[in-house]
Design a protein around this motif. Sequence first.
Motif, PDB file in Angstrom:
ATOM      1  N   ASP A   1       3.297   2.408 -16.678  1.00  0.00           N
ATOM      2  CA  ASP A   1       2.100   3.212 -16.372  1.00  0.00           C
ATOM      3  C   ASP A   1       0.856   2.390 -16.670  1.00  0.00           C
ATOM      4  O   ASP A   1       0.919   1.158 -16.702  1.00  0.00           O
ATOM      5  N   GLU A   2      -0.250   3.099 -16.912  1.00  0.00           N
ATOM      6  CA  GLU A   2      -1.535   2.402 -17.076  1.00  0.00           C
ATOM      7  C   GLU A   2      -1.576   1.507 -18.315  1.00  0.00           C
ATOM      8  O   GLU A   2      -2.497   0.719 -18.477  1.00  0.00           O
TER       9      GLU A   2
ATOM     10  N   LYS B   1       0.862  -1.178   0.000  1.00  0.00           N
ATOM     11  CA  LYS B   1       0.000   0.000   0.000  1.00  0.00           C
ATOM     12  C   LYS B   1       0.897   1.225   0.000  1.00  0.00           C
ATOM     13  O   LYS B   1       1.987   1.204   0.591  1.00  0.00           O
TER      14      LYS B   1
ATOM     15  N   TYR C   1      -0.712  -3.091 -14.273  1.00  0.00           N
ATOM     16  CA  TYR C   1      -1.418  -1.894 -13.783  1.00  0.00           C
ATOM     17  C   TYR C   1      -2.919  -2.070 -14.025  1.00  0.00           C
ATOM     18  O   TYR C   1      -3.745  -1.814 -13.147  1.00  0.00           O
TER      19      TYR C   1
ATOM     20  N   GLU D   1     -10.853   1.721  -2.538  1.00  0.00           N
ATOM     21  CA  GLU D   1     -10.177   2.910  -3.072  1.00  0.00           C
ATOM     22  C   GLU D   1      -8.787   2.496  -3.580  1.00  0.00           C
ATOM     23  O   GLU D   1      -8.006   1.895  -2.818  1.00  0.00           O
ATOM     24  N   PRO D   2      -8.443   2.782  -4.853  1.00  0.00           N
ATOM     25  CA  PRO D   2      -7.143   2.339  -5.377  1.00  0.00           C
ATOM     26  C   PRO D   2      -5.960   2.843  -4.560  1.00  0.00           C
ATOM     27  O   PRO D   2      -5.865   4.039  -4.278  1.00  0.00           O
ATOM     28  N   ASN D   3      -5.130   1.921  -4.137  1.00  0.00           N
ATOM     29  CA  ASN D   3      -3.919   2.255  -3.382  1.00  0.00           C
ATOM     30  C   ASN D   3      -2.957   1.071  -3.488  1.00  0.00           C
ATOM     31  O   ASN D   3      -3.100   0.078  -2.772  1.00  0.00           O
TER      32      ASN D   3
ATOM     33  N   LYS E   1      -6.091  -2.041 -11.395  1.00  0.00           N
ATOM     34  CA  LYS E   1      -7.277  -1.188 -11.587  1.00  0.00           C
ATOM     35  C   LYS E   1      -8.547  -2.051 -11.564  1.00  0.00           C
ATOM     36  O   LYS E   1      -9.527  -1.711 -10.903  1.00  0.00           O
TER      37      LYS E   1
ATOM     38  N   GLY F   1      -1.966   6.217  -1.939  1.00  0.00           N
ATOM     39  CA  GLY F   1      -3.163   6.369  -2.791  1.00  0.00           C
ATOM     40  C   GLY F   1      -2.803   6.292  -4.260  1.00  0.00           C
ATOM     41  O   GLY F   1      -1.683   6.627  -4.656  1.00  0.00           O
ATOM     42  N   GLY F   2      -3.733   5.807  -5.056  1.00  0.00           N
ATOM     43  CA  GLY F   2      -3.483   5.621  -6.476  1.00  0.00           C
ATOM     44  C   GLY F   2      -2.655   4.367  -6.735  1.00  0.00           C
ATOM     45  O   GLY F   2      -2.309   3.636  -5.794  1.00  0.00           O
ATOM     46  N   ILE F   3      -2.351   4.128  -8.016  1.00  0.00           N
ATOM     47  CA  ILE F   3      -1.568   2.939  -8.386  1.00  0.00           C
ATOM     48  C   ILE F   3      -0.250   3.417  -8.993  1.00  0.00           C
ATOM     49  O   ILE F   3      -0.258   4.229  -9.918  1.00  0.00           O
ATOM     50  N   THR F   4       0.864   2.941  -8.448  1.00  0.00           N
ATOM     51  CA  THR F   4       2.142   3.224  -9.110  1.00  0.00           C
ATOM     52  C   THR F   4       2.814   1.902  -9.447  1.00  0.00           C
ATOM     53  O   THR F   4       2.682   0.920  -8.709  1.00  0.00           O
TER      54      THR F   4
END
Length: 285
Positions: free
Chosen positions: A61-62, A44, A67, A80-82, A71, A47-50
């Motif tokens: 990336d996406e 974790k 990735y 929540e994306p993390n 998603k 926040g978000g996806i890296t």
Amino acid sequence: MLKVTAPAKINLFLDILGTLDNGFHSLFMVMQSVDLCDEITVDKGEGGITLTCSDNRLPQDEKNIAYKAAKAFFEATGIEPNAVIHIEKKIPFEAGLAGGSADAAAVIVGLDELYGTQLSKQTMCEIGLKVGSDVPFCIKGGTCIAQNRGEVLSRVKPLKKCFIVLAKTEKGVSTAQAFAAADKAHIYHPDNLKMLEACSNGDFEGICKHASNVFEQVIEVVERVEIKEVMRLCGAHLYQMSGSGPTVFGIFEDKEKAEKCCDELKKICNNVFLKKPVKYGAKIQ
Ligand code: C5P
């Protein structure tokens, strides 16, 4: 932080039966996991996806299938994306070894553990199928018949202990282009029922005899004839291209013969691996 092992696959059999309404092809395959593995770490973050990857030729990336898998996991679970994901790449890409699908499978399995969502394998496979046809198999792993897009999976007897030599030539093959080439060609179909029978019985000789990959009829890999000849001379029971190529694998019962084959192949090919079949797909370390 979690580490997940992501095994590659080979196709002991691959036949294209037709086109499905969704534009994908209906397949009959025998898939086998091998211990050529990427290592994925998931954690974790803030926040978000890296996503990072040890091989900078791959998108970070996406656009990366791993990735997309993260998603899809967050969309399916409503979390929540993390996620902070790192891929240590060992499986060559555009190789016919499901390297990207293996990473995607590992991300789904890893996030399920990280978030304690306790999804069933079936649910994880459904999430995986949203990002790639081979992802469900890469979650399930082992030795399986794969049908329809590749997501209808039936486990068969594990392949007996053997040694698998993999030789990947330089030029990658795009799966989409391989299917497009197959659509234009007249394909000669192998004997699916005999292969099914051999797999159901765990009949190693039968598997080697009836193994086939119709992509060999439409995908030209310049070095393939030479690689197969080395494998044959070294005593392989089966030598065949995996998926849409270009990787060619050879199956040996004798370790010394397999090692000798690797030495010979290294003279003509940069990516040569000596591996074994495994009974698992993406798994937490
Ligand atoms: O699902 P995946 O992203 O692995 O598919 C890669 C390419 O192979 C796509 O172009 C897809 O249309 C094609 N494909 C297909 N039939 C399948 C699996 C893949 O036409 N069963």
